[in-house]
Design a protein around this motif. Structure first.
Motif, PDB file in Angstrom:
ATOM      1  N   UNK A  67     -14.912  -2.242 -15.130  1.00  0.00           N
ATOM      2  CA  UNK A  67     -16.085  -1.495 -15.590  1.00  0.00           C
ATOM      3  C   UNK A  67     -16.448  -0.380 -14.603  1.00  0.00           C
ATOM      4  N   UNK A  68     -17.627  -0.420 -14.006  1.00  0.00           N
ATOM      5  CA  UNK A  68     -18.073   0.696 -13.165  1.00  0.00           C
ATOM      6  C   UNK A  68     -17.962   0.434 -11.664  1.00  0.00           C
ATOM      7  N   UNK A  69     -17.225  -0.607 -11.270  1.00  0.00           N
ATOM      8  CA  UNK A  69     -17.066  -0.889  -9.851  1.00  0.00           C
ATOM      9  C   UNK A  69     -16.245   0.207  -9.176  1.00  0.00           C
ATOM     10  N   UNK A  70     -16.653   0.632  -8.017  1.00  0.00           N
ATOM     11  CA  UNK A  70     -15.885   1.600  -7.233  1.00  0.00           C
ATOM     12  C   UNK A  70     -15.273   0.847  -6.054  1.00  0.00           C
ATOM     13  N   UNK A  71     -13.976   1.007  -5.885  1.00  0.00           N
ATOM     14  CA  UNK A  71     -13.247   0.221  -4.893  1.00  0.00           C
ATOM     15  C   UNK A  71     -13.024   1.013  -3.608  1.00  0.00           C
ATOM     16  N   UNK A  72     -13.276   0.350  -2.492  1.00  0.00           N
ATOM     17  CA  UNK A  72     -12.958   0.938  -1.195  1.00  0.00           C
ATOM     18  C   UNK A  72     -11.499   0.690  -0.841  1.00  0.00           C
ATOM     19  N   UNK A  73     -10.965  -0.452  -1.310  1.00  0.00           N
ATOM     20  CA  UNK A  73      -9.586  -0.832  -1.004  1.00  0.00           C
ATOM     21  C   UNK A  73      -8.935  -1.453  -2.236  1.00  0.00           C
ATOM     22  N   UNK A  74      -7.723  -1.000  -2.522  1.00  0.00           N
ATOM     23  CA  UNK A  74      -6.922  -1.574  -3.609  1.00  0.00           C
ATOM     24  C   UNK A  74      -5.616  -2.062  -2.991  1.00  0.00           C
ATOM     25  N   UNK A  75      -5.345  -3.352  -3.119  1.00  0.00           N
ATOM     26  CA  UNK A  75      -4.122  -3.950  -2.580  1.00  0.00           C
ATOM     27  C   UNK A  75      -3.281  -4.432  -3.752  1.00  0.00           C
ATOM     28  N   UNK A  76      -2.096  -3.883  -3.894  1.00  0.00           N
ATOM     29  CA  UNK A  76      -1.204  -4.297  -4.988  1.00  0.00           C
ATOM     30  C   UNK A  76      -0.143  -5.209  -4.397  1.00  0.00           C
ATOM     31  N   UNK A  77      -0.345  -6.507  -4.630  1.00  0.00           N
ATOM     32  CA  UNK A  77       0.493  -7.547  -4.039  1.00  0.00           C
ATOM     33  C   UNK A  77       1.374  -8.237  -5.064  1.00  0.00           C
ATOM     34  N   UNK A 125      -3.107   0.008  -0.685  1.00  0.00           N
ATOM     35  CA  UNK A 125      -2.081  -0.667   0.103  1.00  0.00           C
ATOM     36  C   UNK A 125      -1.064  -1.281  -0.855  1.00  0.00           C
ATOM     37  N   UNK A 126       0.164  -0.806  -0.760  1.00  0.00           N
ATOM     38  CA  UNK A 126       1.239  -1.289  -1.611  1.00  0.00           C
ATOM     39  C   UNK A 126       2.092  -2.261  -0.804  1.00  0.00           C
ATOM     40  N   UNK A 127       2.171  -3.498  -1.262  1.00  0.00           N
ATOM     41  CA  UNK A 127       2.939  -4.509  -0.530  1.00  0.00           C
ATOM     42  C   UNK A 127       4.409  -4.347  -0.871  1.00  0.00           C
ATOM     43  N   UNK A 128       5.129  -3.835   0.104  1.00  0.00           N
ATOM     44  CA  UNK A 128       6.560  -3.596  -0.046  1.00  0.00           C
ATOM     45  C   UNK A 128       7.309  -4.667   0.752  1.00  0.00           C
ATOM     46  N   UNK A 129       8.428  -4.293   1.339  1.00  0.00           N
ATOM     47  CA  UNK A 129       9.230  -5.216   2.136  1.00  0.00           C
ATOM     48  C   UNK A 129      10.181  -4.409   2.992  1.00  0.00           C
ATOM     49  N   UNK A 130      10.510  -4.958   4.170  1.00  0.00           N
ATOM     50  CA  UNK A 130      11.534  -4.299   4.982  1.00  0.00           C
ATOM     51  C   UNK A 130      12.859  -4.247   4.231  1.00  0.00           C
ATOM     52  N   UNK A 131      12.996  -5.118   3.213  1.00  0.00           N
ATOM     53  CA  UNK A 131      14.191  -5.098   2.373  1.00  0.00           C
ATOM     54  C   UNK A 131      14.356  -3.805   1.603  1.00  0.00           C
ATOM     55  N   UNK A 132      13.285  -3.015   1.490  1.00  0.00           N
ATOM     56  CA  UNK A 132      13.363  -1.738   0.795  1.00  0.00           C
ATOM     57  C   UNK A 132      13.757  -0.582   1.695  1.00  0.00           C
ATOM     58  N   UNK A 169      -7.541  14.300  -2.349  1.00  0.00           N
ATOM     59  CA  UNK A 169      -8.702  13.577  -2.858  1.00  0.00           C
ATOM     60  C   UNK A 169      -9.303  12.662  -1.791  1.00  0.00           C
ATOM     61  N   UNK A 170      -8.676  12.629  -0.605  1.00  0.00           N
ATOM     62  CA  UNK A 170      -9.184  11.792   0.469  1.00  0.00           C
ATOM     63  C   UNK A 170      -8.853  10.324   0.322  1.00  0.00           C
ATOM     64  N   UNK A 171      -7.815  10.009  -0.466  1.00  0.00           N
ATOM     65  CA  UNK A 171      -7.403   8.623  -0.683  1.00  0.00           C
ATOM     66  C   UNK A 171      -6.124   8.366   0.106  1.00  0.00           C
ATOM     67  N   UNK A 172      -6.147   7.366   0.978  1.00  0.00           N
ATOM     68  CA  UNK A 172      -4.993   7.039   1.819  1.00  0.00           C
ATOM     69  C   UNK A 172      -4.122   5.992   1.133  1.00  0.00           C
ATOM     70  N   UNK A 209      -3.229 -10.754   9.635  1.00  0.00           N
ATOM     71  CA  UNK A 209      -2.676  -9.589  10.327  1.00  0.00           C
ATOM     72  C   UNK A 209      -2.782  -8.346   9.460  1.00  0.00           C
ATOM     73  N   UNK A 210      -2.464  -8.498   8.170  1.00  0.00           N
ATOM     74  CA  UNK A 210      -2.511  -7.358   7.266  1.00  0.00           C
ATOM     75  C   UNK A 210      -3.933  -6.834   7.099  1.00  0.00           C
ATOM     76  N   UNK A 211      -4.898  -7.729   6.947  1.00  0.00           N
ATOM     77  CA  UNK A 211      -6.291  -7.298   6.782  1.00  0.00           C
ATOM     78  C   UNK A 211      -6.768  -6.522   8.004  1.00  0.00           C
TER      79      UNK A 211
END
Length: 253
Positions: A67-77, A125-132, A169-172, A209-211
């Motif tokens: 809905x109308x929530x604005x996110x400071x952090x998006x983690x795709x795990x 934050x996109x959860x990747x892997x050293x395998x990539x 847009x100032x999004x990291x 550690x990630x957080x």
């Protein structure tokens, strides 16, 4: 001021541990996604149900539910690992790995930004892997697992491109190898036999550690690929990059 955190794939492994960790921070509100039709019994998390990162409508489903929530952090795990060898390549497994790892995130981030739910000062934050990492692939580990490695390499490119699209847009946008973990996913492909020798940690240890890394991540590092836990569990790190490597470690593509 409360920070809203979206964790895509929050029901198991690293995602579940991150969700638990962020709920323990009084200034954070956690939104988690699950593929299930019903919410898990974790009342401290605002659940979005029926969310599948491998489906074309994943972006619309998330923005509609948030809905109308604005996110400071998006983690795709969200992730999927289908084991393969050169003798047993699997078309369907590879398609699922590519769609989940490298296609779904584009549509998730696109819809969040277009809906105004992710904006200036936000982090992806996109959860990747050293395998990539193509550079880190080494003969001592051999080949195989084409879909896993190549889908993570594709995700790394997706993250780099998103960082270019969103910098103004100032999004990291950050890509991370969270560490070798003792999860059902690694066990399901037989990697539990490497847990001890490979320095595998629990998902909660990796999440802490990630957080901490995410707390210090900002636009100055956008588009970069990092191992917050350093080189310890990356079997080819010293062979390829040398000794005396720092923690956290920026990884090569």
């Amino acid at each position: 001021m409360t920070s809203n955190v979206l964790i895509v794939g929050a029901t198991r492994g690293l995602g579940a541990s991150l969700a638990t960790l962020y709920t323990q921070r009084p200034d954070h509100h956690v939104v988690g996604t699950t593929r299930a039709a019903n919410s898990p019994a974790t009342p401290d998390i605002n659940w979005l149900v029926g969310i599948d990162a491998s489906k074309p409508d994943v972006g619309e489903m998330i923005t509609s539910g948030a809905k109308n929530l604005k996110f400071s952090t998006v983690i795709i795990s969200a992730g999927y690992f289908g084991f393969e060898t050169f003798d047993t390549p699997d078309w369907d497994k590879q398609v699922q790995m590519y769609t989940t790892s490298a296609i779904g995130p584009v549509f998730i981030v696109h819809h969040l930004v277009k809906a105004g739910l992710l904006g200036e000062g936000g982090k992806v934050i996109l959860v990747s892997s050293e395998g990539g990492s193509i550079t880190l692939r080494h003969e001592k580990e051999g080949g195989g697992n084409f879909g896993h490695h190549a889908s993570k390499a594709a995700l790394n490119m997706v993250g780099k491109l998103l960082s270019l699209d969103l910098k103004q847009k100032g999004i990291a946008v950050g890509l991370v190898h969270p560490g070798f973990m003792r999860t059902e996913m690694t066990k399901s492909v037989g990697f539990d036999k490497y847990w001890d020798i490979g320095g595998a940690v629990t998902p909660y240890e990796a999440a802490k550690t990630l957080a901490s890394f995410i707390d210090g991540f900002d636009i100055s590092k956008t588009g970069e690929f990092w191992a917050p836990r350093g080189p310890g569990d990356i079997g080819t790190a010293e062979d390829v990059l040398g000794k005396g490597l720092p923690t956290p470690l920026q990884l090569p593509w």
